[in-house]
Design an enzyme around this catalytic site. Sequence first.
Site, PDB file in Angstrom:
ATOM      1  CD  GLU A 158     -28.482  31.726   5.393  1.00 56.90           C
ATOM      2  OE1 GLU A 158     -28.360  32.095   4.215  1.00 56.90           O
ATOM      3  OE2 GLU A 158     -28.223  30.566   5.782  1.00 56.90           O
ATOM      4  CG  HIS A 202     -33.565  31.523   8.234  1.00 58.04           C
ATOM      5  ND1 HIS A 202     -34.143  30.427   7.627  1.00 58.04           N
ATOM      6  CD2 HIS A 202     -32.341  31.103   8.661  1.00 58.04           C
ATOM      7  CE1 HIS A 202     -33.302  29.404   7.676  1.00 58.04           C
ATOM      8  NE2 HIS A 202     -32.198  29.791   8.311  1.00 58.04           N
ATOM      9  CG  HIS A 213     -32.656  26.163  11.594  1.00 57.45           C
ATOM     10  ND1 HIS A 213     -31.380  25.815  11.969  1.00 57.45           N
ATOM     11  CD2 HIS A 213     -32.508  27.086  10.600  1.00 57.45           C
ATOM     12  CE1 HIS A 213     -30.506  26.490  11.227  1.00 57.45           C
ATOM     13  NE2 HIS A 213     -31.171  27.276  10.397  1.00 57.45           N
ATOM     14  CG  HIS A 227     -31.390  25.560   6.109  1.00 56.91           C
ATOM     15  ND1 HIS A 227     -30.180  26.011   5.649  1.00 56.91           N
ATOM     16  CD2 HIS A 227     -31.661  26.337   7.184  1.00 56.91           C
ATOM     17  CE1 HIS A 227     -29.735  26.980   6.431  1.00 56.91           C
ATOM     18  NE2 HIS A 227     -30.622  27.202   7.369  1.00 56.91           N
TER      19      HIS A 227
HETATM   20  P1  13P Z   1     -26.187  33.088  11.377  1.00 59.41           P
HETATM   21  O1  13P Z   1     -25.750  32.814  12.800  1.00 59.41           O
HETATM   22  O2  13P Z   1     -25.046  33.508  10.503  1.00 59.41           O
HETATM   23  O3  13P Z   1     -27.344  34.056  11.345  1.00 59.41           O
HETATM   24  O4  13P Z   1     -26.674  31.704  10.756  1.00 59.41           O
HETATM   25  C1  13P Z   1     -27.735  30.994  11.280  1.00 59.41           C
HETATM   26  C2  13P Z   1     -28.486  30.257  10.242  1.00 59.41           C
HETATM   27  O5  13P Z   1     -29.612  29.856  10.499  1.00 59.41           O
HETATM   28  C3  13P Z   1     -27.877  30.018   8.916  1.00 59.41           C
HETATM   29  O6  13P Z   1     -28.821  29.534   8.003  1.00 59.41           O
HETATM   30 ZN    ZN Z   2     -30.539  28.592   8.909  1.00 64.78          ZN
END
Ligand code: 13P
Ligand code: ZN
Length: 266
Positions: free
Chosen positions: A115, A138, A140, A210
């Site tokens: 990202e 970021h 989830h 997401h």
């Molecule tokens: P990365 O492992 O590349 O940071 O990806 C994790 C992720 O949450 C992608 O949206």
């Molecule tokens: Zn992600």
Amino acid sequence: MNLFTKQNEIEKILRDVQRVAEILFQKGWSEKNAGNISVKLPDAIALVSNPKVHPLDKPFPALADTCFYMTGTGKRMQDVAVSATDNGLFIQITPDGHGYIPVKATDQEVRPTSEFPSHLGIHNMIAERGSHETIVMHTHATEIIALTQNPKIKSSEALNKILWGMHPETMVFIPKGAGFVPYILPGTQTIADATIEQFASHDIVVWEKHGIFAIGKDVIDTFDNIDIACKSAKIWFACKSAGFEPEGMTDEQLDELRDLVKKFNS
Ligand code: 13P
Ligand code: ZN
């Protein structure tokens, strides 16, 4: 190896990254490698001789010479919790803003998070507008992702009605609310551009189906914003699971809270 003059300050930031990475994992929001964190560092590295410059898809002159820590792609958040340096890397933007130089903290080969376009683009937006956030995070966040699976919750307006409506503190700490980004392929410049656009007028940004992005002045504070938004989402689901429609806050109550936030910030 001391890479920085402000080594102590940077070590404290990395300890906070580790602390929050553990919380994100324990919350169940960062399964496997899910989520990523980047930090604009208060120091730059004296550039190494013969640096390997990686070109940037988009130049970021506002970030010239700036140094960042970021988690590595594919790295488990539960491992970041143990060692931010082993599971992340430092990068420095070139003086013209057209490229970046990865600076090794350890012997491990670590590539930036997938990202990267969103993280760097958001840091660039912050630099251009002159605000003081240094963290981009970021994760989830389960409850927020679940909300966006609802066909009726497909806009910033619909999302904020729920988030602000479930608890008065959400308006206090997230007064500009969440910006909604409809589903776009992760890791792309397109999703980065849509995210930056939403951050222009919102405190946090939600990616449909997401996860969530937050920015802040320190690592813990940034996590708090995600946690607060999730608390509202959890209350909404708790009411629904109990079989009744949550009342939410009235427009008058929300206006009253908005006035309170304005007074507090003036
Ligand atoms: P990365 O492992 O590349 O940071 O990806 C994790 C992720 O949450 C992608 O949206
Ligand atoms: Zn992600």
